[in-house]
Design an enzyme around this catalytic site. Structure first.
Site, PDB file in Angstrom:
ATOM      1  NE  ARG A 109       8.838 107.556  42.369  1.00 49.04           N
ATOM      2  CZ  ARG A 109       9.290 108.220  43.435  1.00 49.04           C
ATOM      3  NH1 ARG A 109      10.218 107.675  44.211  1.00 49.04           N
ATOM      4  NH2 ARG A 109       8.808 109.393  43.735  1.00 49.04           N
ATOM      5  CG  HIS A 136       8.706 114.125  41.054  1.00 47.52           C
ATOM      6  ND1 HIS A 136       7.587 113.326  41.190  1.00 47.52           N
ATOM      7  CD2 HIS A 136       9.377 114.026  42.235  1.00 47.52           C
ATOM      8  CE1 HIS A 136       7.588 112.779  42.398  1.00 47.52           C
ATOM      9  NE2 HIS A 136       8.656 113.186  43.045  1.00 47.52           N
ATOM     10  CD  GLN A 139       8.240 116.768  45.497  1.00 47.01           C
ATOM     11  OE1 GLN A 139       8.328 115.571  45.738  1.00 47.01           O
ATOM     12  NE2 GLN A 139       8.134 117.671  46.465  1.00 47.01           N
ATOM     13  CG  ASP A 232      16.235 116.553  43.663  1.00 45.93           C
ATOM     14  OD1 ASP A 232      16.207 115.731  44.612  1.00 45.93           O
ATOM     15  OD2 ASP A 232      15.917 116.241  42.492  1.00 45.93           O
ATOM     16  CB  CYS A 273      11.509 116.823  46.088  1.00 46.88           C
ATOM     17  SG  CYS A 273      13.172 116.386  45.550  1.00 46.88           S
ATOM     18  NE  ARG A 318       4.771 114.517  46.214  1.00 48.36           N
ATOM     19  CZ  ARG A 318       5.497 113.449  45.871  1.00 48.36           C
ATOM     20  NH1 ARG A 318       6.605 113.172  46.511  1.00 48.36           N
ATOM     21  NH2 ARG A 318       5.146 112.681  44.852  1.00 48.36           N
TER      22      ARG A 318
HETATM   23  N1  NVA Z   1      15.826 113.835  41.511  1.00 49.16           N
HETATM   24  C1  NVA Z   1      15.428 112.866  42.526  1.00 49.16           C
HETATM   25  C2  NVA Z   1      14.054 113.181  43.013  1.00 49.16           C
HETATM   26  C3  NVA Z   1      13.578 112.277  44.126  1.00 49.16           C
HETATM   27  C4  NVA Z   1      12.204 112.608  44.596  1.00 49.16           C
HETATM   28  C5  NVA Z   1      15.523 111.474  41.957  1.00 49.16           C
HETATM   29  O1  NVA Z   1      15.081 111.264  40.831  1.00 49.16           O
HETATM   30  O2  NVA Z   1      16.065 110.599  42.634  1.00 49.16           O
HETATM   31  N1   CP Z   2       9.794 113.324  46.880  1.00 48.66           N
HETATM   32  C1   CP Z   2       9.585 112.035  46.549  1.00 48.66           C
HETATM   33  O1   CP Z   2       9.140 111.706  45.448  1.00 48.66           O
HETATM   34  O2   CP Z   2       9.888 111.154  47.530  1.00 48.66           O
HETATM   35  P1   CP Z   2       9.886 109.569  47.385  1.00 48.66           P
HETATM   36  O3   CP Z   2      11.029 109.211  46.472  1.00 48.66           O
HETATM   37  O4   CP Z   2      10.082 109.061  48.783  1.00 48.66           O
HETATM   38  O5   CP Z   2       8.572 109.140  46.801  1.00 48.66           O
END
Ligand code: NVA
Ligand code: CP
Length: 338
Positions: A109, A136, A139, A232, A273, A318
């Protein structure tokens, strides 16, 4: 289950997967979920280990990978945003080769998609994308499994996404819809629509699957006929604090409200998400409230807490879907899943 073999494959973005392979991963996820609920063991990979690199923070993705790895019989090592040499003292290519010598799979990540692609290029074990700025994909598997559970099939589902449509979640939703035949409407201020190249690519794929990609700036028009209302956060991880003021001004009309849910109709569900800013019970929520006077952002607390909100089922999924990705790419023993 379809006769599909994903052993040795990376999972970097859904664009790399065929509709049949995505369908297989969703069927496998449902089977693994049923096995977990029935208390059946899936410890097929005893003695193996996975590395979990997180250059950005996480609750769901990290926990999903750790629990799924454990359920599959594997050990896992969590490398937090400051806990490894990656990118600062050691290149991505070197890190990939070091970790591939000790682990059977690597989750990443972080920031640019090109980082996870480079990691995969140099690691001779499967690499799984746990979120980049652009995509993602894990997700999306959880979201499609949730849509299947709610409506029987993701194919033909009408999903409207509100908010920042240029970032990982919305980009991936567009790809997922195109691959599996969903009708995706992206609703935002015109500055927040996805890039032209990805949009054109997705529209071409959607022609094959019977899906569609539509942009809309009117929040009520976008809700008509939707099975799923999805949003989101307005500001994603890694973006600077300075963007908040403009983001709030531009995206406030796209907050998911009861009026939007009512316009969508009785059967529509709410998805996110997560994490979500729907009240003042978070540090950032309080900070934004202090600066801009907002008590809720991308979704009202009323919708988030309503019976139409399936966000916690989505979060649980998830884990089952990430387990499917790891198991499939590591190679499930013959006959282990029926
Ligand atoms: N768009 C958000 C998704 C988090 C799961 C981010 O990148 O912070
Ligand atoms: N939806 C998601 O990716 O959550 P986290 O950032 O908690 O992993």
């Amino acid at each position: 289950m379809d006769n599909i073999d994903l052993k040795g494959r990376d999972f970097l973005k859904l664009l790399d997967y065929t509709p049949q392979e995505i369908n297989y991963l969703l069927d496998l996820s449902a089977a693994l979920k049923a096995m977990k609920k029935a208390g059946q063991s899936t410890a097929w990979f005893t003695g193996r280990n996975v590395a979990l690199i997180f250059e950005k923070t996480s609750t769901r993705t990290r926990c999903a990978f750790e629990v799924a790895a454990h359920d599959l019989g594997m050990g896992s090592t969590y490398l937090d945003p400051t806990g490894s040499q990656i990118g600062r003292k050691e290149s991505v290519a070197d890190t990939a080769r070091v970790l591939a010598g000790m682990y059977e799979g690597i989750e990443y990540r972080g920031f640019g998609q090109k980082i996870v692609e480079e990691l995969a290029q140099y690691a001779d074990v499967p690499v799984w994308n746990g979120l980049t700025n652009e995509f993602h994909p894990t997700q999306m598997l959880a979201d499609m499994l949730t849509i299947r559970e709610c409506f029987g099939s993701e194919k033909g589902a009408h999903v409207t996404f509100y908010g920042d449509c240029r970032y990982n979640t919305a980009n991936s939703l567009m790809v997922a819809g195109a691959k599996t035949g969903m009708h995706i409407t992206l609703c935002a201020h015109p500055e927040y629509f996805p890039g032209e190249e990805l949009t054109a690519q997705c529209r071409a794929i959607a022609e094959e699957s019977g899906g569609s990609i539509t942009f809309q700036t009117d929040p009520m028009k976008a809700a008509v006929g939707a099975d799923v209302i999805y949003t989101d956060v307005w500001v994603s991880m890694g973006e600077p604090d300075e963007v908040w003021a403009k983001r709030i001004e531009d995206l406030a009309p796209y907050r998911v409200t009861r009026q939007i849910m009512d316009t969508a109709g009785e059967k529509a569900v709410f998805m996110h998400c997560l994490p979500a800013f729907h009240d003042k019970n978070t540090g950032i929520g309080r900070e934004i409230c202090g600066k801009f006077g907002l008590t809720e952002m991308e979704v009202t607390d009323e919708v988030f807490e309503s019976s139409r909100s399936v966000v916690f089922r989505e979060a649980e999924n998830r884990m089952h879907t990430i387990k499917a990705v790891m198991a499939a790419t590591l190679g499930i023993p013959d006959g282990a899943v029926r």
